[in-house]
Design a protein around this motif. Structure first.
Motif, mmCIF file in Angstrom:
data_model
loop_
_atom_site.group_PDB
_atom_site.id
_atom_site.type_symbol
_atom_site.label_atom_id
_atom_site.label_comp_id
_atom_site.label_asym_id
_atom_site.label_seq_id
_atom_site.Cartn_x
_atom_site.Cartn_y
_atom_site.Cartn_z
ATOM 1 N N ALA A 1 0.830 -1.208 0.000
ATOM 2 C CA ALA A 1 0.000 0.000 0.000
ATOM 3 C C ALA A 1 0.863 1.256 0.000
ATOM 4 N N GLY A 2 2.100 1.119 0.446
ATOM 5 C CA GLY A 2 3.027 2.239 0.455
ATOM 6 C C GLY A 2 4.446 1.727 0.425
ATOM 7 N N GLY A 3 5.383 2.598 0.140
ATOM 8 C CA GLY A 3 6.770 2.182 0.074
ATOM 9 C C GLY A 3 7.123 1.596 -1.283
ATOM 10 N N ALA A 4 8.310 1.006 -1.370
ATOM 11 C CA ALA A 4 8.794 0.499 -2.645
ATOM 12 C C ALA A 4 9.545 -0.811 -2.445
ATOM 13 N N ILE A 5 9.460 -1.679 -3.446
ATOM 14 C CA ILE A 5 10.206 -2.932 -3.482
ATOM 15 C C ILE A 5 11.010 -2.927 -4.770
ATOM 16 N N GLN A 6 12.302 -3.149 -4.664
ATOM 17 C CA GLN A 6 13.161 -3.098 -5.844
ATOM 18 C C GLN A 6 14.104 -4.297 -5.880
ATOM 19 N N VAL A 7 14.411 -4.748 -7.084
ATOM 20 C CA VAL A 7 15.433 -5.752 -7.330
ATOM 21 C C VAL A 7 16.417 -5.150 -8.322
ATOM 22 N N ASP A 8 17.665 -5.006 -7.904
ATOM 23 C CA ASP A 8 18.685 -4.377 -8.743
ATOM 24 C C ASP A 8 18.240 -2.996 -9.239
ATOM 25 N N GLY A 9 17.555 -2.260 -8.381
ATOM 26 C CA GLY A 9 17.131 -0.906 -8.710
ATOM 27 C C GLY A 9 15.867 -0.798 -9.523
ATOM 28 N N ARG A 10 15.283 -1.941 -9.904
ATOM 29 C CA ARG A 10 14.050 -1.934 -10.694
ATOM 30 C C ARG A 10 12.861 -2.284 -9.802
ATOM 31 N N PRO A 11 11.750 -1.553 -9.917
ATOM 32 C CA PRO A 11 10.594 -1.819 -9.050
ATOM 33 C C PRO A 11 9.968 -3.173 -9.342
ATOM 34 N N VAL A 12 9.507 -3.845 -8.293
ATOM 35 C CA VAL A 12 8.786 -5.116 -8.421
ATOM 36 C C VAL A 12 7.296 -4.803 -8.439
ATOM 37 N N THR A 13 6.658 -5.077 -9.553
ATOM 38 C CA THR A 13 5.221 -4.805 -9.692
ATOM 39 C C THR A 13 4.419 -6.055 -10.030
ATOM 40 N N ALA A 14 5.111 -7.165 -10.325
ATOM 41 C CA ALA A 14 4.437 -8.407 -10.714
ATOM 42 C C ALA A 14 5.452 -9.543 -10.600
ATOM 43 N N PRO A 15 5.008 -10.795 -10.640
ATOM 44 C CA PRO A 15 5.959 -11.911 -10.686
ATOM 45 C C PRO A 15 6.893 -11.775 -11.887
ATOM 46 N N GLY A 16 8.114 -12.258 -11.741
ATOM 47 C CA GLY A 16 9.085 -12.145 -12.825
ATOM 48 C C GLY A 16 9.996 -13.352 -12.881
ATOM 49 N N VAL A 17 10.605 -13.570 -14.026
ATOM 50 C CA VAL A 17 11.435 -14.751 -14.236
ATOM 51 C C VAL A 17 12.719 -14.701 -13.417
#
Length: 237
Positions: free
Chosen positions: A39-55
């Motif tokens: 609901a707030g804040g940010a989640i990132q992997v290697d500087g890229r935002p996580v918005t959905a499942p990914g490979v």
């Protein structure tokens, strides 16, 4: 519910997330996997935002319900490669290689119903590894296993992690397991509005054993902090 939780996991690290029941450990994993959105804040992997499942992020679940019962062990492992359009010969060879890695050489022809709980978990790990995602998210994958099988798979996981260099987030409620596996243990506070209480480095040589006095001393330290959170949660009810 999580509130004000801050966590940074280093590339190639085996990080264990520990905390009282209901504190939101699995919620953290689901957020990192992209199954849920904050609901707030940010989640990132290697500087890229996580918005959905990914490979680049694969998940190993606690139970074996995610295995396809009508497929053999090797067919389960190669399923992701099949969806990705990998040629049959290549995906079978790759799946067999990862079955070897998790100690299931010669078992690929068997169906899940013919395998023990520990063997099914090995299939799940092989299936997560086969697509060569750099991040492995594990949600209490050994919780339902007997003590001997759990100990064996803990050792095998460490070997796989050392061989592959994957980044691993391992959710557990078992203090001893977190010490045996992790580079660092993150301890969460009790809910509601759980956050990160502390992060404890595990500077112990591998392989580690529960009988080691240094393991025992760290266990007592973590157990005291977990007990403090359990008591606090009880006082809030």
């Amino acid at each position: 519910m999580l509130k004000g939780l801050s966590l940074e996991i280093e590339r190639g690290e085996l990080f264990c997330l520990l905390g009282p029941s209901g504190c939101g450990k699995t919620t953290v994993l689901n957020l990192l996997a992209g199954f849920e959105q904050p609901a707030g804040g940010a989640i990132q992997v290697d500087g890229r935002p996580v918005t959905a499942p990914g490979v680049e992020r694969t998940v190993v679940f606690q139970g074996d319900d995610s295995l396809y019962t009508w497929l053999t062990a090797v067919e389960n492992v190669e399923f992701g490669l099949r969806l990705a359009g990998v040629a049959p010969e290549r995906r079978r060879a790759t799946a067999e290689r990862y079955l070897d890695l998790v100690g299931l050489r010669g078992q690929g022809h068997k169906y899940p119903s013919q395998l023990s709980g520990g063997m099914k978990q090995r299939i799940q790990i092989a299936r997560a590894l086969v697509c060569e995602s750099p991040i492995l998210l594990m949600d209490e994958p050994f919780a339902a296993l007997d003590a001997q099988t759990r100990s064996t798979l803990q050792d095998e996981l460490i070997g796989i992690w050392q061989q592959t260099g994957r980044t691993v987030l391992f959710i557990t409620h078992d203090i001893g397991e977190s010490i045996l596996l992790a580079n660092r243990v993150g301890l969460m506070t009790a809910g509601p509005e759980a956050r990160m209480k502390t992060i404890v480095p595990v500077d112990l040589a591998r392989p580690r054993r529960r009988s080691d006095p240094a393991v025992g001393a760290l266990y007592e330290r973590l157990a005291d902090m977990v007990s403090e959170e359990v008591r606090r949660a009880g006082a809030l009810r």
